[in-house]
Design a protein around this motif. Structure first.
Motif, short mmCIF file in Angstrom:
data_model
loop_
_atom_site.label_atom_id
_atom_site.label_comp_id
_atom_site.label_asym_id
_atom_site.label_seq_id
_atom_site.Cartn_x
_atom_site.Cartn_y
_atom_site.Cartn_z
N TRP A 186 56.84 115.66 -86.43
CA TRP A 186 55.86 116.06 -85.27
C TRP A 186 54.60 116.04 -85.84
O TRP A 186 53.82 115.49 -85.08
CB TRP A 186 56.36 117.45 -84.85
N PHE A 187 54.35 116.49 -86.95
CA PHE A 187 52.90 116.16 -87.79
C PHE A 187 52.67 114.94 -87.58
O PHE A 187 51.64 114.54 -87.32
CB PHE A 187 52.97 116.78 -89.14
N ASN A 188 53.52 113.89 -88.02
CA ASN A 188 52.92 112.45 -88.06
C ASN A 188 52.59 111.90 -86.76
O ASN A 188 51.71 111.08 -86.44
CB ASN A 188 54.04 111.62 -88.55
N VAL A 189 53.32 112.26 -85.77
CA VAL A 189 53.20 111.93 -84.33
C VAL A 189 51.93 112.65 -83.71
O VAL A 189 51.09 111.95 -83.08
CB VAL A 189 54.39 112.40 -83.35
N ASN A 190 51.75 113.78 -83.80
CA ASN A 190 50.52 114.62 -83.37
C ASN A 190 49.35 114.18 -84.05
O ASN A 190 48.49 114.11 -83.37
CB ASN A 190 50.90 116.07 -83.43
N TYR A 191 49.42 113.99 -85.44
CA TYR A 191 48.15 113.52 -85.95
C TYR A 191 48.08 112.29 -86.37
O TYR A 191 46.92 111.98 -87.17
CB TYR A 191 47.95 114.35 -87.34
N LYS A 192 48.92 111.16 -85.65
CA LYS A 192 48.85 109.86 -85.84
C LYS A 192 48.85 109.33 -87.27
O LYS A 192 47.94 108.64 -87.56
CB LYS A 192 47.39 109.44 -84.91
N SER A 193 49.61 109.99 -87.95
CA SER A 193 49.87 109.63 -89.43
C SER A 193 51.18 109.13 -89.66
O SER A 193 52.15 109.12 -88.90
CB SER A 193 49.70 110.78 -90.26
N ASP A 194 51.58 108.64 -90.96
CA ASP A 194 52.93 108.25 -91.51
C ASP A 194 53.20 108.88 -92.86
O ASP A 194 54.14 108.35 -93.39
CB ASP A 194 52.93 106.66 -91.46
N SER A 229 70.97 117.54 -103.18
CA SER A 229 70.29 117.24 -101.94
C SER A 229 68.74 117.05 -102.59
O SER A 229 68.15 117.67 -103.25
CB SER A 229 70.27 118.37 -100.98
N ALA A 230 68.06 116.17 -101.97
CA ALA A 230 66.70 115.46 -102.57
C ALA A 230 65.95 114.42 -101.64
O ALA A 230 66.71 113.79 -100.75
CB ALA A 230 66.59 115.19 -104.30
N PHE A 231 64.78 114.32 -101.66
CA PHE A 231 63.90 113.31 -100.83
C PHE A 231 64.07 113.49 -99.64
O PHE A 231 63.36 112.60 -98.77
CB PHE A 231 64.43 111.90 -101.59
N THR A 232 64.74 114.78 -99.01
CA THR A 232 64.68 114.68 -97.45
C THR A 232 63.06 115.02 -96.80
O THR A 232 62.97 114.73 -95.65
CB THR A 232 65.52 116.03 -97.16
N ASN A 233 62.20 115.47 -97.46
CA ASN A 233 60.89 115.60 -96.79
C ASN A 233 59.76 114.54 -97.57
O ASN A 233 58.77 114.62 -97.17
CB ASN A 233 60.49 117.04 -97.24
N LEU A 234 60.38 113.62 -98.25
CA LEU A 234 59.39 112.62 -98.51
C LEU A 234 59.34 111.51 -97.62
O LEU A 234 60.15 110.68 -96.99
CB LEU A 234 60.08 111.97 -99.89
N PRO A 235 58.01 111.30 -97.35
CA PRO A 235 57.52 109.93 -96.35
C PRO A 235 57.98 108.74 -96.73
O PRO A 235 57.76 108.23 -98.00
CB PRO A 235 56.17 110.34 -95.94
N ALA A 236 58.77 107.86 -95.96
CA ALA A 236 58.98 106.61 -96.40
C ALA A 236 57.86 105.63 -96.56
O ALA A 236 57.74 104.96 -97.57
CB ALA A 236 60.04 106.09 -95.46
N ASN A 237 56.96 105.53 -95.55
CA ASN A 237 55.85 104.53 -95.85
C ASN A 237 55.17 104.41 -96.89
O ASN A 237 54.68 103.43 -97.46
CB ASN A 237 55.07 104.44 -94.40
N PRO A 238 54.43 105.54 -97.50
CA PRO A 238 53.82 105.70 -98.74
C PRO A 238 54.51 105.11 -99.91
O PRO A 238 53.78 104.75 -100.98
CB PRO A 238 53.38 107.07 -98.84
#
Length: 217
Positions: free
Chosen positions: A200-208, A134-143
């Motif tokens: 949740w962090f992305n939604v709450n802090y308007k981030s991606d 298992s890997a990459f599960t916590n890596l954000p896609a857009n960056p």
């Protein structure tokens, strides 16, 4: 290294395809639609110098040394059953899948699986045909597709040590990513669940671009 990415036409898979090609790997994008795969390949090849290939999932895995599964959770059973007889002996299969489903109101919620995690579900489906990590599960896609920007993230890799070593080298071939050994595959239950919090962090802090970075290790 020859790397196939199943689900490489969007999101995390698409971003990994671009970054891994830039890092010098031979990358092939797999999709249930060959036409869709070729369209995304054309788009990515216009962005980077190294060519990426694309086609059906079954075609992309045949000579791959590492296979990254980045399809939506609901598609893993169909996709794995379609490709498992095409995977070469000794290949490493990487689960980047997180079992999430949309709740009423649009929030994403973690889905409890009988196997414990998506990675363990894939391992059960493949049996002894491949090494599963298992890997990459916590890596954000857009960056990942912002190729001019470095990535300051850790990638936790869970599984048996030898295939984890192979995947860790793939991770760290991407500039500024760091691979950390996360223990046996059952600990993917922890890393997969963490993604719900990152969303949740992305939604709450308007981030991606919420991700993880560990200190003290």
């Amino acid at each position: 290294m020859r790397i196939a990415i199943l689900g490489g036409t969007a999101g995390l898979g698409k971003g990994l395809a671009a970054r891994l090609a830039v890092a010098g790997h031979e990358v092939s994008i797999g999709s249930r639609s060959g036409e869709r795969a070729r369209s995304v390949v054309e788009e990515l090849n216009s962005m980077i110098d190294r060519p990426i290939k694309g086609g059906l999932n079954e075609e992309s895995v045949t000579d791959a040394e590492v296979i990254i599964v980045a399809v939506p959770f609901t598609g893993i059973y169909e996709v794995i059953k379609a490709v498992r007889d095409r995977i070469q002996s000794g290949a490493v299969v990487v689960s980047a899948v997180v079992p999430l489903a949309s709740e009423l109101g649009g929030n994403m919620a973690y889905v409890e699986l009988p196997e414990g995690s998506a990675a363990e579900a894939i391992a059960r489906l493949l049996g002894n045909r491949a090494h599963v990590v298992s890997a990459f599960t916590n890596l954000p896609a857009n960056p990942l597709l912002r190729l001019d920007r470095p990535l300051e993230y850790d990638v936790v890799v869970c599984g048996e040590r030898e295939p984890v070593g192979v995947v860790s080298r793939v991770v760290e071939s991407i500039e500024r990513l760091r691979a950390l050994y996360g223990g046996p595959l059952r600990y993917s239950r922890v890393t997969e669940r963490l993604t719900e919090l990152l969303i949740w962090f992305n939604v709450n802090y308007k981030s991606d671009d919420a991700g993880v970075r560990f200190v003290g290790v």
